[in-house]
Design a protein around this motif. Structure first.
Motif, mmCIF file in Angstrom:
data_model
loop_
_atom_site.group_PDB
_atom_site.id
_atom_site.type_symbol
_atom_site.label_atom_id
_atom_site.label_comp_id
_atom_site.label_asym_id
_atom_site.label_seq_id
_atom_site.Cartn_x
_atom_site.Cartn_y
_atom_site.Cartn_z
ATOM 1 N N HIS A 2 0.847 -1.178 0.000
ATOM 2 C CA HIS A 2 0.000 0.000 0.000
ATOM 3 C C HIS A 2 0.890 1.238 0.000
ATOM 4 N N LEU A 3 0.609 2.175 -0.878
ATOM 5 C CA LEU A 3 1.325 3.444 -0.912
ATOM 6 C C LEU A 3 0.480 4.513 -0.238
ATOM 7 N N ILE A 4 1.122 5.354 0.553
ATOM 8 C CA ILE A 4 0.448 6.502 1.143
ATOM 9 C C ILE A 4 1.189 7.744 0.671
ATOM 10 N N LEU A 5 0.448 8.639 0.036
ATOM 11 C CA LEU A 5 0.991 9.889 -0.471
ATOM 12 C C LEU A 5 0.450 11.029 0.379
ATOM 13 N N TYR A 6 1.351 11.710 1.085
ATOM 14 C CA TYR A 6 0.965 12.896 1.842
ATOM 15 C C TYR A 6 1.063 14.075 0.887
ATOM 16 N N SER A 7 -0.030 14.822 0.808
ATOM 17 C CA SER A 7 -0.190 15.848 -0.201
ATOM 18 C C SER A 7 -0.921 17.042 0.409
ATOM 19 N N LYS A 8 -1.000 18.125 -0.360
ATOM 20 C CA LYS A 8 -1.840 19.246 0.051
ATOM 21 C C LYS A 8 -2.469 19.862 -1.188
ATOM 22 N N PRO A 9 -3.597 20.544 -1.004
ATOM 23 C CA PRO A 9 -4.277 21.147 -2.144
ATOM 24 C C PRO A 9 -3.384 22.149 -2.874
ATOM 25 N N GLU A 10 -3.570 22.217 -4.174
ATOM 26 C CA GLU A 10 -2.867 23.155 -5.040
ATOM 27 C C GLU A 10 -1.350 22.961 -5.035
ATOM 28 N N CYS A 11 -0.914 21.755 -4.744
ATOM 29 C CA CYS A 11 0.512 21.417 -4.803
ATOM 30 C C CYS A 11 0.752 20.733 -6.145
ATOM 31 N N HIS A 12 1.404 21.423 -7.050
ATOM 32 C CA HIS A 12 1.615 20.880 -8.387
ATOM 33 C C HIS A 12 2.539 19.662 -8.378
ATOM 34 N N LEU A 13 3.511 19.649 -7.479
ATOM 35 C CA LEU A 13 4.385 18.477 -7.367
ATOM 36 C C LEU A 13 3.579 17.261 -6.906
ATOM 37 N N CYS A 14 2.686 17.484 -5.949
ATOM 38 C CA CYS A 14 1.833 16.402 -5.440
ATOM 39 C C CYS A 14 0.912 15.873 -6.529
ATOM 40 N N GLU A 15 0.282 16.785 -7.252
ATOM 41 C CA GLU A 15 -0.643 16.392 -8.310
ATOM 42 C C GLU A 15 0.070 15.613 -9.408
ATOM 43 N N GLY A 16 1.276 16.069 -9.769
ATOM 44 C CA GLY A 16 2.032 15.372 -10.805
ATOM 45 C C GLY A 16 2.407 13.966 -10.387
ATOM 46 N N LEU A 17 2.870 13.814 -9.142
ATOM 47 C CA LEU A 17 3.236 12.488 -8.659
ATOM 48 C C LEU A 17 2.006 11.599 -8.553
ATOM 49 N N GLN A 18 0.897 12.141 -8.076
ATOM 50 C CA GLN A 18 -0.317 11.352 -7.954
ATOM 51 C C GLN A 18 -0.782 10.850 -9.320
ATOM 52 N N GLU A 19 -0.706 11.677 -10.344
ATOM 53 C CA GLU A 19 -1.096 11.260 -11.692
ATOM 54 C C GLU A 19 -0.207 10.125 -12.199
ATOM 55 N N LYS A 20 1.081 10.239 -11.962
ATOM 56 C CA LYS A 20 2.003 9.193 -12.412
ATOM 57 C C LYS A 20 1.770 7.896 -11.646
ATOM 58 N N LEU A 21 1.528 8.000 -10.340
ATOM 59 C CA LEU A 21 1.241 6.805 -9.545
ATOM 60 C C LEU A 21 -0.052 6.139 -10.008
ATOM 61 N N ALA A 22 -1.050 6.935 -10.359
ATOM 62 C CA ALA A 22 -2.310 6.372 -10.848
ATOM 63 C C ALA A 22 -2.088 5.571 -12.124
ATOM 64 N N GLN A 23 -1.236 6.066 -13.000
ATOM 65 C CA GLN A 23 -0.930 5.327 -14.227
ATOM 66 C C GLN A 23 -0.254 3.997 -13.904
ATOM 67 N N ILE A 24 0.658 4.025 -12.957
ATOM 68 C CA ILE A 24 1.376 2.806 -12.570
ATOM 69 C C ILE A 24 0.416 1.804 -11.925
ATOM 70 N N LEU A 25 -0.411 2.281 -11.025
ATOM 71 C CA LEU A 25 -1.307 1.401 -10.286
ATOM 72 C C LEU A 25 -2.398 0.806 -11.164
ATOM 73 N N SER A 26 -2.697 1.455 -12.274
ATOM 74 C CA SER A 26 -3.725 0.908 -13.168
ATOM 75 C C SER A 26 -3.292 -0.425 -13.773
ATOM 76 N N THR A 27 -1.989 -0.687 -13.797
ATOM 77 C CA THR A 27 -1.488 -1.946 -14.340
ATOM 78 C C THR A 27 -0.837 -2.832 -13.281
ATOM 79 N N HIS A 28 -0.774 -2.371 -12.049
ATOM 80 C CA HIS A 28 -0.168 -3.145 -10.960
ATOM 81 C C HIS A 28 -1.161 -3.273 -9.818
ATOM 82 N N GLN A 29 -1.974 -4.293 -9.895
ATOM 83 C CA GLN A 29 -3.053 -4.484 -8.928
ATOM 84 C C GLN A 29 -2.553 -4.846 -7.527
ATOM 85 N N GLU A 30 -1.280 -5.228 -7.405
ATOM 86 C CA GLU A 30 -0.754 -5.601 -6.092
ATOM 87 C C GLU A 30 -0.474 -4.383 -5.212
#
Length: 93
Positions: A2-30
């Protein structure tokens, strides 16, 4: 795992990492992802207000590992390789 991403609103670095992680997790169900907004809890805010995005890897047995922050320029593939390295290392322990 399980990955936990600590983030805050309007954080462009956070949003960018979250988008990339979502792409990765879409193909890695574990792996799963939980995003925690640090503005919602004082202890999270105190710990990470100057550090976000912060990413932890948690195993089912309760162990936790702080992952290094990937460069904002890191590709999805590079982040995936980094995650695989730490998942393998965490499972081997």
């Amino acid at each position: 795992m399980h990955l936990i991403l600590y983030s805050k609103p309007e954080c462009h670095l956070c949003e960018g990492l979250q988008e990339k992680l979502a792409q990765i997790l879409s193909t890695h169900q574990e792996l799963s992802l939980e995003v925690r907004d640090i503005t919602l809890q004082e202890d999270w805010w105190q710990a990470y207000q100057y550090e976000v995005p912060v990413l932890f890897l948690h195993s089912d047995d309760g162990r936790s590992l702080l992952l290094p922050r990937p460069s904002p320029r890191a590709t999805v593939s590079q982040i995936q390789q980094m995650l695989q390295k730490y998942v393998n290392h965490h499972e081997a322990e």
